[in-house]
Structures are given as structure tokens and as C-alpha cells.
Design a protein around this motif. Structure first.
Motif, mmCIF file in Angstrom:
data_model
loop_
_atom_site.group_PDB
_atom_site.id
_atom_site.type_symbol
_atom_site.label_atom_id
_atom_site.label_comp_id
_atom_site.label_asym_id
_atom_site.label_seq_id
_atom_site.Cartn_x
_atom_site.Cartn_y
_atom_site.Cartn_z
ATOM 1 N N GLU A 108 0.837 -1.203 0.000
ATOM 2 C CA GLU A 108 0.000 0.000 0.000
ATOM 3 C C GLU A 108 0.882 1.268 0.000
ATOM 4 O O GLU A 108 0.669 2.180 -0.807
ATOM 5 N N SER A 109 1.876 1.309 0.887
ATOM 6 C CA SER A 109 2.686 2.538 0.952
ATOM 7 C C SER A 109 3.520 2.723 -0.323
ATOM 8 O O SER A 109 3.753 3.848 -0.770
ATOM 9 N N MET A 110 3.924 1.615 -0.944
ATOM 10 C CA MET A 110 4.662 1.752 -2.207
ATOM 11 C C MET A 110 3.766 2.295 -3.305
ATOM 12 O O MET A 110 4.170 3.111 -4.122
ATOM 13 N N MET A 111 2.518 1.819 -3.293
ATOM 14 C CA MET A 111 1.564 2.312 -4.299
ATOM 15 C C MET A 111 1.357 3.817 -4.129
ATOM 16 O O MET A 111 1.414 4.580 -5.105
ATOM 17 N N VAL A 112 1.155 4.255 -2.885
ATOM 18 C CA VAL A 112 0.919 5.676 -2.626
ATOM 19 C C VAL A 112 2.152 6.485 -3.057
ATOM 20 O O VAL A 112 2.048 7.497 -3.742
ATOM 21 N N TRP A 113 3.320 5.977 -2.695
ATOM 22 C CA TRP A 113 4.572 6.656 -3.078
ATOM 23 C C TRP A 113 4.680 6.766 -4.600
ATOM 24 O O TRP A 113 4.966 7.839 -5.147
ATOM 25 N N ALA A 114 4.457 5.641 -5.283
ATOM 26 C CA ALA A 114 4.587 5.631 -6.752
ATOM 27 C C ALA A 114 3.625 6.652 -7.365
ATOM 28 O O ALA A 114 4.008 7.436 -8.245
ATOM 29 N N HIS A 115 2.406 6.662 -6.885
ATOM 30 C CA HIS A 115 1.419 7.585 -7.459
ATOM 31 C C HIS A 115 1.773 9.039 -7.161
ATOM 32 O O HIS A 115 1.570 9.912 -8.004
ATOM 33 N N GLU A 116 2.331 9.269 -5.999
ATOM 34 C CA GLU A 116 2.783 10.646 -5.686
ATOM 35 C C GLU A 116 3.876 11.099 -6.655
ATOM 36 O O GLU A 116 3.973 12.261 -7.005
#
Ligand code: SAM
Ligand code: SF4
Length: 347
Positions: free
Chosen positions: A190-198
Motif C-alpha cells: 500500500e505505501s509503495m503504491m501511494v509513493w509511486a502515485h505521488e
């Protein structure tokens, strides 16, 4: 001689007169080329700690690889991805990228991409862009420095992050690939997804596949993406979208971040029915399926004559043997479905 290619379509692209159609009616228009089996990392799901690599003399030269690719392009390949091993550790690799980029300029090739671990991107990002690459896949399975070292064994995370910055600055669109690993990065997806999208990156998760002997037990690593998706759905709204990049990922839009997330599910949801690709190794072996042993040797016809007729017939013959699909199994005491590693066939 290479067959003459066709005529421009409405968008100005040159359509090939011929296309490669397999026995199941699938058009093969995507070639992945593993330019080297070597790598500067030793990811735990990909390689064993002490890998034996091919002697350099077995490798096709960059000129031979280029000639092979050109024949595929003339026969209808529209997308080409360089991979490995780590493609950016092959000496002189930019020579091949530059030569292949010419096919983008002529309109015969729609897209030239690369899958990389990112370690050499700081050095090469600008050149990649200059030679026609617009999109790259960068594989990173964690953003935790200690875990990164555990997973890649030899990698240094800051080098990869710096590489991504360089790629962004050069204008390359980035898709992050992460292999979902039970008990290793499952708490970070989840945190990687949020980071990638940011960062403005697409984010794709991949199920680990039983390719080659590794030090660890794959059954301990395997995390089905159905579980990953279910967990994400508890906190995010996932909307299926028809977005396609030519690869096997199925995409959703994450409404809360506005970003795209891909799922590559060779284990839980076989995607073979829409398979459009074949894989060429750095020794000139063509694998018609990632998950099968059957292969065609293209090195012999390549070297047997200066013209391309023999090569062209060998490719046709190989495509006529493309199997319907793979049947991967991960079980505690099972042998790998195929003995070669992903780094040989090209991911
Ligand atoms: N070295 C480059 C990289 O890591 O991106 C390119 C080659 S690597 C073999 C290509 C992709 O295959 C990477 O995203 C990697 O994570 C993935 N991969 C390697 N072994 C795998 C396996 N057994 N199952 C699933 N994916 C695998
Ligand atoms: Fe190297 Fe890529 Fe395999 Fe990792 S996944 S060991 S970076 S080839």
C-alpha cells in the motif's frame, strides 16, 4: 533478404504487410530481448546466490542482436522491450538502443522500452530518451533500505532512487514493478503504491513464478495477488480500467490517489489467452512461452547466411509451435516449472 514492409496507415505508422500469427490465432507483435543473463543484483526470487553465467563468447554480438530484431520488426513486431539479466550492464548497450531507435523514427516500431533494476539509470537515462525510449519499467520491491539489501543481496537502494530521479528528469515515464513476497514486502504494498502515485509513476505488482532453482523455497515467498487486492479494497476504491501497455498486466484506477495500478497474475489468473509475445535470449534462443521449455535456435540460421531468408523461415516455424499457455505450480516440494531463471529468458 528481409521482406519488404508495407504502407503507412492513417497515423503515419508503417503497417507490416505480414504479421506473425500463432496456431491459436494470436498475433505475435511484441518481442522481449534478454541482452545479457548477467546482473549486478542477486534478487532472492530471481537468482541463487552463486549463479553461473554464460561464457561471454556464447553471446550474440550487439550487431547480431540488432539484425535479429530488425527481422522480427519486418515480420510484424511493433513493440520491443530490452531486458535481462540487467540490460544496462551489457557493455555497449547504448549502441543497440540507438540502432533500434531508428526503427521508431521510420515508424516501423511503435515502442522501444526497457525493464531495468535502475542501478545504471543515472548514467543512461538521457541517452535512452534521446534514442527514442519513452517509457521504462523499474523493478523495486521495497522502499526500506535493509529489506532492499536482503531482497537484492547486492543492490544499493539509493543508486536506484537516484536513477529514477534521473529518468524522470530526462522525460521518461516510469512504471514500478514489484514482486509481491509473502512476509517480506506484503506490509509495504500500500505505501509503495501511494509513493509511486505521488511520484507520477504507474505501479504494478507481480506474482512470483516458479522459474529456476533459487536458494529459498518459493512456497515461502508466494503471495497471491487476490490477497493483495482484497486488502487494498478494504481501504481504497479500485476501478477496473481497460488500459493496456501490450504486456500482461490488468489495470485498475485507485480513485483516492488518481494513479494506475497493474496486477500481473501468472499464478492465480493465467493470462495466456491474450499472449502476444515471444522472448529472445542473448544467445539467440527464442522461447515461445515463458513457462515452457520448447525453444527455437535462431543463432544457427542467423550465422548460416548473410541474407535473412533462413532466419525468417526459422521464426515462422517457431511461431507455428507457440503453445497455448503455461501451467505454473508452486508447491512446497515441487521442482521449478522450468529450470531456467527469469534472467535467462528475460522478464
Ligand atoms: N534486471 C531487470 C529488472 O530487475 O527489472 C530486468 C530483468 S528481471 C528478470 C525482469 C522482471 O522479472 C523484474 O521485474 C523482476 O522482479 C521479475 N522477476 C524475476 N524473477 C521472477 C520470478 N521468479 N517471478 C516473478 N517475477 C520475477
Ligand atoms: Fe537482476 Fe532483475 Fe533478476 Fe533482480 S530481478 S537479480 S535485478 S535480473
Amino acid at each position: 533478404m528481409v521482406e519488404e514492409s508495407g504502407f503507412p496507415d492513417a497515423s503515419g505508422l508503417i503497417l507490416p504487410e505480414k504479421s506473425l500469427i500463432d496456431p491459436f490465432g494470436r498475433e505475435v507483435n511484441y518481442l522481449r530481448v534478454s541482452v545479457t543473463d548477467r546482473c549486478d543484483f542477486r534478487c532472492v526470487y530471481c537468482m541463487s546466490e552463486d549463479m553461473t553465467f554464460l561464457p561471454r563468447k556464447e553471446l550474440l554480438t550487439l550487431e547480431e542482436l540488432e539484425r535479429l530484431c530488425a527481422v522480427f520488426i519486418d515480420k510484424g513486431v511493433r513493440r520491443l522491450r530490452l531486458t535481462g539479466g540487467e540490460p544496462l550492464v551489457r557493455r555497449g548497450i547504448m549502441q543497440l538502443v540507438e540502432a533500434l531507435g531508428k526503427h521508431i523514427e521510420t515508424g516501423k516500431l511503435e515502442e522501444l522500452t526497457i525493464t531495468t533494476n535502475g542501478s545504471q539509470l543515472s548514467k543512461y537515462a538521457t541517452q535512452l530518451y534521446d534514442y527514442g525510449v519513452r517509457r521504462i519499467n523499474v523493478s523495486i520491491d521495497t522502499l526500506d533500505n535493509d529489506k532492499f539489501t536482503k531482497i537484492t543481496r547486492w543492490g544499493r537502494m539509493h543508486q536506484v532512487l537516484d536513477g529514477m530521479e534521473a529518468a524522470k528528469a530526462a522525460g521518461l515515464a516510469i512504471k514500478i514493478n514489484a514482486v509481491a513476497l509473502k512476509g517480506v514486502n506484503e506490509d509495504e504494498i500500500e505505501s509503495m503504491m501511494v509513493w509511486a502515485h505521488e511520484q507520477g509513476f504507474d505501479f504494478t505488482v507481480i506474482e512470483t513464478m516458479p522459474l529456476g532453482e533459487i536458494t529459498e523455497n518459493r512456497a515461502d515467498q508466494y503471495l497471491p495477488l487476490s490477497t493483495v487486492r482484497r486488502r487494498l479494497e478494504e481501504r481504497y476504491t479500485l476501478t477496473d480500467i481497460p488500459y493496456k501497455t501490450g504486456g500482461p498486466a490488468r489495470y485498475v484506477k485507485i480513485e483516492e490517489t488518481g494513479g494506475r495500478m497493474g496486477f500481473i497474475t501468472p499464478m492465480t489468473h493465467n493470462f495466456c489467452e491474450s499472449c502476444n509475445r515471444v522472448r529472445l535470449t542473448c544467445t539467440g534462443t527464442l522461447y515461445m512461452c515463458l513457462g515452457k521449455d520448447d525453444a527455437a535456435d535462431l543463432r544457427e540460421p542467423l550465422r548460416a547466411s548473410e541474407g535473412n531468408e533462413l532466419l525468417s523461415s526459422a521464426i515462422d516455424e517457431a511461431i507455428s509451435r507457440k503453445p497455448k499457455g503455461h501451467d505454473f505450480i508452486i508447491e512446497r516440494n515441487a521442482k521449478p516449472s522450468v529450470s531456467r531463471h527469469m534472467s535467462t529468458t528475460g522478464g
